[in-house]
Write an enzyme that holds these catalytic residues in place. Structure first.
Site, mmCIF file in Angstrom:
data_model
loop_
_atom_site.group_PDB
_atom_site.id
_atom_site.type_symbol
_atom_site.label_atom_id
_atom_site.label_comp_id
_atom_site.label_asym_id
_atom_site.label_seq_id
_atom_site.Cartn_x
_atom_site.Cartn_y
_atom_site.Cartn_z
ATOM 1 N N SER A 201 0.852 -1.188 0.000
ATOM 2 C CA SER A 201 0.000 0.000 0.000
ATOM 3 C C SER A 201 0.887 1.237 0.000
ATOM 4 O O SER A 201 1.734 1.409 0.879
ATOM 5 C CB SER A 201 -0.915 0.008 1.236
ATOM 6 O OG SER A 201 -1.823 1.085 1.165
ATOM 7 N N HIS A 203 0.541 4.444 0.625
ATOM 8 C CA HIS A 203 0.518 5.530 1.606
ATOM 9 C C HIS A 203 1.256 5.193 2.906
ATOM 10 O O HIS A 203 1.350 6.031 3.801
ATOM 11 C CB HIS A 203 -0.926 5.963 1.905
ATOM 12 C CG HIS A 203 -1.705 5.023 2.764
ATOM 13 N ND1 HIS A 203 -1.974 5.278 4.089
ATOM 14 C CD2 HIS A 203 -2.303 3.842 2.494
ATOM 15 C CE1 HIS A 203 -2.709 4.303 4.593
ATOM 16 N NE2 HIS A 203 -2.922 3.418 3.640
ATOM 17 N N CYS A 326 -7.684 1.274 11.101
ATOM 18 C CA CYS A 326 -8.899 0.694 10.510
ATOM 19 C C CYS A 326 -9.933 0.318 11.565
ATOM 20 O O CYS A 326 -11.084 0.062 11.242
ATOM 21 C CB CYS A 326 -8.533 -0.538 9.681
ATOM 22 S SG CYS A 326 -7.429 -0.160 8.304
#
Length: 393
Positions: A201, A203, A326
């Site tokens: 990912s 970011h 998350c």
């Protein structure tokens, strides 16, 4: 608030100027659709393929083994479900994972359980590391996939990836690793480590949000993720996020090129934090002392609530977290901390500080100065603290 110290880089990082500058032309002058045959479109297509080469070189793979996705969660879902649905046709209906994977791994596995797959959840023990002997014992002739994260997103512990890969190769079982926290921070060689699939990912290493990648070793069959077009060699339809892909590659190249120097800097800051914060009474470091990401410190403090701690740190200009971004809206204690054996009341009082190369030793010193008085104040307000003191006398 004048002073802001960002110490939540495991949640996300800022987009670097190098990545941003690499992206801008693909929003402005080079905006063509990569599927178009004219020069503007072909320039965008070339940019994607150049980015694919850069990412492959950072992983020790071939460019045709890199597939672009929208994020690490998508990559995890595609790898796990794609392999499982393919191999169940051959009678392989068993998956092995660990108890403290990211929910982007655990949730698709739970979904597969409802479809009839059996799953072995490996213990991660008090140090946050699985035992390869226990992994090998769990493998059967029905095992389709082993998926174990490279480095944990909450406590930063690094798994014995090469040993896991060797065992999987020995037993002819596919090995996927969620390497979202590891890529750009740890040297990875998918061939040397016998990794069959790996999730990324952007970011997490100063690239943009909304773009990721999945490495898939040549010859592995995955179900098609999205239908509707021929993009990503027919496996994932949809017009590519050209700017995001270019930015991800630019950020990853910088991260890989400067990895050794950055690791030295982050390790020094991490160790200073651990040494000083461990002096706080009734505190504990979560996870292995050294087999952890260079920028990760995860501490628990008896007698306080993590949410209150974060709010008071924010009032002092410090951005931190108590676990995975998350699940930050959940009132439940971290499943990661419960998996390493912490009781609920201690798991609730956890703090994750995750540093990047944009942090400094001055930031570390400020945290060391600010945090102990906050812990003391919160404990003085807690009805549980006196009980804890009395119990431990």
């Amino acid at each position: 608030m004048e002073k802001i110290i960002y110490a939540d880089n495991a949640a996300t990082t800022s987009v670097s100027k190098i990545a941003l500058n690499a992206m801008l032309p693909f929003y402005e002058s080079q905006f063509g659709n990569p599927s178009s045959v004219y020069l503007l479109g072909q320039a965008a297509k070339k940019a994607i393929e150049d980015a694919r080469e850069i990412i492959a070189s950072c992983l020790g793979s071939n460019s045709n083994e890199i597939f672009f996705t929208s994020c690490g969660s998508e990559s995890n879902n595609w790898a796990i479900k794609g392999v499982a649905h393919n191999l169940i046709k051959k009678g392989k209906n068993h998956i092995i994972t660990s108890k403290f994977e990211h929910h982007a791994v655990l949730h698709p596995i739970k979904s597969l359980e409802k479809e009839g797959f059996s799953v072995t959840y490996l213990d991660v023990h008090e140090d946050g590391i699985i035992r390869v002997a226990e992994l090998e014992q769990a493998i059967t002739d029905k095992t389709a996939l082993v998926t174990v994260m490279y480095a944990n997103n909450e406590i930063g512990t690094i798994q014995p990836i090469k040993e896991i890969g060797n065992i999987c190769r020995k037993h002819k079982v596919l090995f996927h690793t969620d390497a979202v926290q590891a890529v750009g921070n740890i040297k990875i060689d998918v061939n040397d480590q016998n990794i069959d699939m790996l999730s990324i990912s952007a970011h997490k290493f100063h690239g943009p949000k909304g773009v990721g990648a999945l490495y898939v070793r040549r010859g592995i069959a995955l179900d098609q993720l999205i239908e509707g077009g021929a993009q990503e060699r027919g496996r994932r339809a949809g017009t590519e996020n050209v700017a995001g892909i270019v930015g991800m590659a630019a950020a990853l190249k910088v991260a890989c090129d400067g990895m050794i120097k950055r690791e030295e800097k982050l390790t020094a800051m991490r160790d200073k934090l651990i040494e000083n914060l461990s002096k706080i009474e009734y505190s504990r470091l979560n996870g292995h002392r050294t087999k952890r990401l260079a920028g990760n410190v995860n501490m628990s403090f008896n007698g306080i609530e993590g949410e209150s701690l974060l709010l008071m740190l924010e009032s002092k200009g410090i951005c931190a977290s108590s676990g995975s971004a998350c699940t930050s809206g959940s009132l439940d204690p971290s499943h990661v901390l419960l998996a390493i054996g912490l009781p609920h009341e201690i798991a609730h009082g956890s703090l994750r500080l995750s540093l990047s190369d944009e942090n400094s030793m001055d930031d570390v010193d400020y945290i060391i100065d600010v945090l102990p008085p906050i812990v003391e104040k919160l404990r003085s307000m807690s009805p549980l603290w006196e009980k804890i003191i009395a119990k431990n006398k």
